[in-house]
Design a protein around this motif. Structure first.
Motif: not given
Length: 243
Positions: A116-120, A125-126, A225-226, A231-233
């Motif tokens: 989930k912390n990866l994105a194209p 999202d990146a 995936n920033w 969101e986590r931060f």
């Protein structure tokens, strides 16, 4: 050192993870009889080739469908054996199984967060613009975003053997950010919240980069995936990322 009691608690919080699984029906049925749900492989939020050219489709399929699935399968088997050992009052067997649960449970946790912390690359999202609050805190802590990237990459390259590198939000009100590494499949514990992590096991890059670990570390920045990191931060993520 990972506290096994904390890991049990973490796994209990993740009991609703779902996805495709090749676990045997016997193990799943036995766990159900014991009042436990079998863990399953979470589906990726993108296609196997979506992270190319930075991470190849071949690596993603092997990493997800084989390596992560193996952690899930072995975790379910270990849980089945552990519950049976508890019922039998076999303390020695319970102790012997703790390392198996820690390794495979940690592998399941870490990879579930990693996907989930990866994105194209090039996707919205990146884009680091999706993490304004996080970036502000990063710049406050490391002086600049580039300074943070340099420090994080150095931490990844400094891992000896297999392990993970993490940006975490420290536990407690007003806590800041720090970079940590974990050995093998140990998850982040102690209340720190993983903002994002990078898998530094060879299976995460070797088929594509061979022994070029530095190139893998350089290219992983293109597929972070920033949006998820923000969101986590900010504590808006529905994921259970802390113990």
């Amino acid at each position: 050192m990972v506290n096994i009691g904390s890991l049990w608690q973490y796994l209990a919080l993740h009991s609703t993870l779902s996805g495709d699984s090749t676990n045997t029906n016997n193990t799943a049925n036995n766990l159900a009889k014991m009042g436990l749900a079998a863990y399953t492989l979470p589906a990726l939020p993108y296609a196997y080739d979506a992270l190319e050219p930075h991470i190849s489709a071949q690596i993603m399929e092997l990493h997800h469908a084989r390596h992560h699935q193996a952690y899930v399968t072995n975790l379910n088997k270990a849980l089945e054996s552990h519950v049976a050992a508890v019922a039998a009052g076999d303390v020695a067997a319970q102790i012997a199984l703790q390392q198996v649960v820690k390794f495979n449970g940690g592998g399941h946790i870490n990879h579930s967060l990693f996907w989930k912390n990866l994105a194209p690359a090039g996707s919205e999202d990146a884009s680091v613009a999706q993490a304004k609050g996080l970036v502000a805190e990063i710049e406050k802590t490391w002086g600049s975003f580039d300074g943070f990237k340099t420090a994080f990459s150095a931490a990844l390259m400094g891992i000896q053997g297999s392990g993970w590198g993490w940006l975490v939000k420290e536990a407690g009100n007003g806590a800041g950010l720090r970079i940590v590494t974990t050995k093998d499949q140990d998850p982040v514990v102690g209340g720190d919240v993983p903002v994002f992590g990078v898998d530094m096991w060879e299976h995460a890059y070797y088929l594509q980069y061979l022994n070029g670990k530095a190139a893998y570390v350089e290219n992983i920045w293109n597929v972070i995936n920033w949006r998820t990191a923000e969101e986590r931060f900010a504590g808006r993520s529905e994921e259970k990322t802390e113990l």
